[in-house]
Design a protein around this motif. Sequence first.
Motif, PDB file in Angstrom:
ATOM      1  N   TYR A 267       0.821  -1.200   0.000  1.00 54.31           N
ATOM      2  CA  TYR A 267       0.000   0.000   0.000  1.00 54.31           C
ATOM      3  C   TYR A 267       0.866   1.265   0.000  1.00 54.31           C
ATOM      4  O   TYR A 267       0.635   2.190  -0.783  1.00 54.31           O
ATOM      5  N   ILE A 268       1.853   1.301   0.864  1.00 55.97           N
ATOM      6  CA  ILE A 268       2.735   2.468   0.957  1.00 55.97           C
ATOM      7  C   ILE A 268       3.459   2.705  -0.364  1.00 55.97           C
ATOM      8  O   ILE A 268       3.502   3.832  -0.866  1.00 55.97           O
ATOM      9  N   LEU A 269       4.009   1.645  -0.934  1.00 56.78           N
ATOM     10  CA  LEU A 269       4.729   1.795  -2.201  1.00 56.78           C
ATOM     11  C   LEU A 269       3.779   2.222  -3.320  1.00 56.78           C
ATOM     12  O   LEU A 269       4.101   3.113  -4.116  1.00 56.78           O
ATOM     13  N   ARG A 270       2.617   1.615  -3.386  1.00 58.24           N
ATOM     14  CA  ARG A 270       1.636   1.989  -4.409  1.00 58.24           C
ATOM     15  C   ARG A 270       1.260   3.459  -4.288  1.00 58.24           C
ATOM     16  O   ARG A 270       1.163   4.177  -5.288  1.00 58.24           O
ATOM     17  N   ARG A 271       1.045   3.948  -3.054  1.00 64.13           N
ATOM     18  CA  ARG A 271       0.706   5.366  -2.842  1.00 64.13           C
ATOM     19  C   ARG A 271       1.854   6.277  -3.282  1.00 64.13           C
ATOM     20  O   ARG A 271       1.631   7.310  -3.904  1.00 64.13           O
ATOM     21  N   GLN A 272       3.091   5.899  -2.947  1.00 66.23           N
ATOM     22  CA  GLN A 272       4.244   6.706  -3.354  1.00 66.23           C
ATOM     23  C   GLN A 272       4.365   6.736  -4.874  1.00 66.23           C
ATOM     24  O   GLN A 272       4.664   7.786  -5.454  1.00 66.23           O
ATOM     25  N   LEU A 273       4.134   5.618  -5.510  1.00 67.57           N
ATOM     26  CA  LEU A 273       4.189   5.564  -6.971  1.00 67.57           C
ATOM     27  C   LEU A 273       3.103   6.440  -7.589  1.00 67.57           C
ATOM     28  O   LEU A 273       3.345   7.152  -8.565  1.00 67.57           O
ATOM     29  N   LYS A 274       1.918   6.404  -6.996  1.00 67.56           N
ATOM     30  CA  LYS A 274       0.809   7.203  -7.519  1.00 67.56           C
ATOM     31  C   LYS A 274       1.124   8.698  -7.451  1.00 67.56           C
ATOM     32  O   LYS A 274       0.824   9.444  -8.379  1.00 67.56           O
ATOM     33  N   VAL A 275       1.752   9.130  -6.358  1.00 77.08           N
ATOM     34  CA  VAL A 275       2.151  10.533  -6.224  1.00 77.08           C
ATOM     35  C   VAL A 275       3.107  10.929  -7.359  1.00 77.08           C
ATOM     36  O   VAL A 275       3.075  12.051  -7.853  1.00 77.08           O
ATOM     37  N   LEU A 276       3.914   9.969  -7.801  1.00 75.19           N
ATOM     38  CA  LEU A 276       4.864  10.221  -8.876  1.00 75.19           C
ATOM     39  C   LEU A 276       4.242  10.066 -10.262  1.00 75.19           C
ATOM     40  O   LEU A 276       4.922  10.204 -11.274  1.00 75.19           O
ATOM     41  N   GLY A 277       2.954   9.742 -10.318  1.00 68.46           N
ATOM     42  CA  GLY A 277       2.268   9.611 -11.600  1.00 68.46           C
ATOM     43  C   GLY A 277       2.292   8.212 -12.182  1.00 68.46           C
ATOM     44  O   GLY A 277       1.899   8.014 -13.328  1.00 68.46           O
ATOM     45  N   VAL A 278       2.740   7.252 -11.395  1.00 63.99           N
ATOM     46  CA  VAL A 278       2.763   5.859 -11.856  1.00 63.99           C
ATOM     47  C   VAL A 278       1.491   5.192 -11.353  1.00 63.99           C
ATOM     48  O   VAL A 278       1.318   4.995 -10.156  1.00 63.99           O
ATOM     49  N   ASP A 279       0.599   4.840 -12.289  1.00 59.92           N
ATOM     50  CA  ASP A 279      -0.663   4.240 -11.868  1.00 59.92           C
ATOM     51  C   ASP A 279      -0.927   2.889 -12.519  1.00 59.92           C
ATOM     52  O   ASP A 279      -1.981   2.297 -12.311  1.00 59.92           O
ATOM     53  N   LYS A 280       0.009   2.390 -13.285  1.00 57.52           N
ATOM     54  CA  LYS A 280      -0.134   1.063 -13.897  1.00 57.52           C
ATOM     55  C   LYS A 280       0.589   0.052 -13.022  1.00 57.52           C
ATOM     56  O   LYS A 280       1.697  -0.376 -13.312  1.00 57.52           O
ATOM     57  N   VAL A 281      -0.071  -0.298 -11.917  1.00 57.02           N
ATOM     58  CA  VAL A 281       0.557  -1.125 -10.894  1.00 57.02           C
ATOM     59  C   VAL A 281      -0.269  -2.388 -10.657  1.00 57.02           C
ATOM     60  O   VAL A 281      -1.482  -2.325 -10.478  1.00 57.02           O
ATOM     61  N   GLU A 282       0.411  -3.503 -10.650  1.00 52.54           N
ATOM     62  CA  GLU A 282      -0.182  -4.789 -10.290  1.00 52.54           C
ATOM     63  C   GLU A 282       0.527  -5.253  -9.029  1.00 52.54           C
ATOM     64  O   GLU A 282       1.697  -4.929  -8.818  1.00 52.54           O
ATOM     65  N   GLU A 283      -0.168  -6.003  -8.185  1.00 53.92           N
ATOM     66  CA  GLU A 283       0.416  -6.467  -6.926  1.00 53.92           C
ATOM     67  C   GLU A 283       0.252  -7.971  -6.772  1.00 53.92           C
ATOM     68  O   GLU A 283      -0.794  -8.514  -7.142  1.00 53.92           O
ATOM     69  N   LYS A 284       1.269  -8.607  -6.217  1.00 55.04           N
ATOM     70  CA  LYS A 284       1.212 -10.019  -5.853  1.00 55.04           C
ATOM     71  C   LYS A 284       1.786 -10.150  -4.456  1.00 55.04           C
ATOM     72  O   LYS A 284       2.739  -9.454  -4.094  1.00 55.04           O
ATOM     73  N   ASP A 285       1.219 -11.087  -3.668  1.00 56.52           N
ATOM     74  CA  ASP A 285       1.608 -11.174  -2.258  1.00 56.52           C
ATOM     75  C   ASP A 285       2.695 -12.206  -1.968  1.00 56.52           C
ATOM     76  O   ASP A 285       3.048 -12.404  -0.812  1.00 56.52           O
ATOM     77  N   ASP A 286       3.210 -12.865  -2.978  1.00 54.97           N
ATOM     78  CA  ASP A 286       4.380 -13.731  -2.785  1.00 54.97           C
ATOM     79  C   ASP A 286       5.015 -14.049  -4.132  1.00 54.97           C
ATOM     80  O   ASP A 286       4.428 -13.793  -5.190  1.00 54.97           O
ATOM     81  N   GLY A 287       6.218 -14.606  -4.076  1.00 55.51           N
ATOM     82  CA  GLY A 287       6.966 -14.892  -5.295  1.00 55.51           C
ATOM     83  C   GLY A 287       6.301 -15.924  -6.176  1.00 55.51           C
ATOM     84  O   GLY A 287       6.396 -15.864  -7.403  1.00 55.51           O
ATOM     85  N   SER A 288       5.601 -16.863  -5.578  1.00 55.86           N
ATOM     86  CA  SER A 288       4.942 -17.915  -6.335  1.00 55.86           C
ATOM     87  C   SER A 288       3.837 -17.360  -7.229  1.00 55.86           C
ATOM     88  O   SER A 288       3.770 -17.667  -8.425  1.00 55.86           O
ATOM     89  N   THR A 289       2.958 -16.539  -6.663  1.00 59.34           N
ATOM     90  CA  THR A 289       1.877 -15.972  -7.474  1.00 59.34           C
ATOM     91  C   THR A 289       2.425 -14.991  -8.508  1.00 59.34           C
ATOM     92  O   THR A 289       1.870 -14.877  -9.598  1.00 59.34           O
ATOM     93  N   ALA A 290       3.512 -14.317  -8.181  1.00 60.47           N
ATOM     94  CA  ALA A 290       4.126 -13.406  -9.146  1.00 60.47           C
ATOM     95  C   ALA A 290       4.695 -14.185 -10.337  1.00 60.47           C
ATOM     96  O   ALA A 290       4.530 -13.777 -11.492  1.00 60.47           O
TER      97      ALA A 290
END
Length: 138
Positions: free
Chosen positions: A17-40
């Motif tokens: 969440y923190i990283l996504r918010r920081q990225l959004k402030v920088l104008g980066v909004d094409k973000v996908e998230e995975k909660d572990d290496g296996s799902t990624a």
Amino acid sequence: MKSVKVLIVDDSELDRYILRRQLKVLGVDKVEEKDDGSTALDYLRDYERNIRLYPDKYPPIVIFLDINMPKVNGFDFLKEFAILRTQLAILSCVVVMYSSSERREDKERALKYEFVQRYLVKGELNEGVLDETIQALG
């Protein structure tokens, strides 16, 4: 800001969440998230499906990767990703380690991979460092 597709791989919902918010402030909004290496890794392997379903987010250009995760940790991910990126021809995709570990051994181990471009410590990350990282890689 360039249009940068980002994948965050971290088991901590708060850190994502923190990283996504920081990225959004920088104008980066094409973000996908995975909660572990296996799902990624599964997400990356399913190239044909994901390129159709998520053309604006897939394949990622930058992967922010945590080290300490259950199932497949960051180092196991790097080992698999080294093979996968060649198989899928996503050689432009780079990894930024995003970890709470300040251990020199972890940093050296991660940076041995040619596609690992940066090693960021979570507690030291601020928008300036993140902006510099995205500008350099995006």
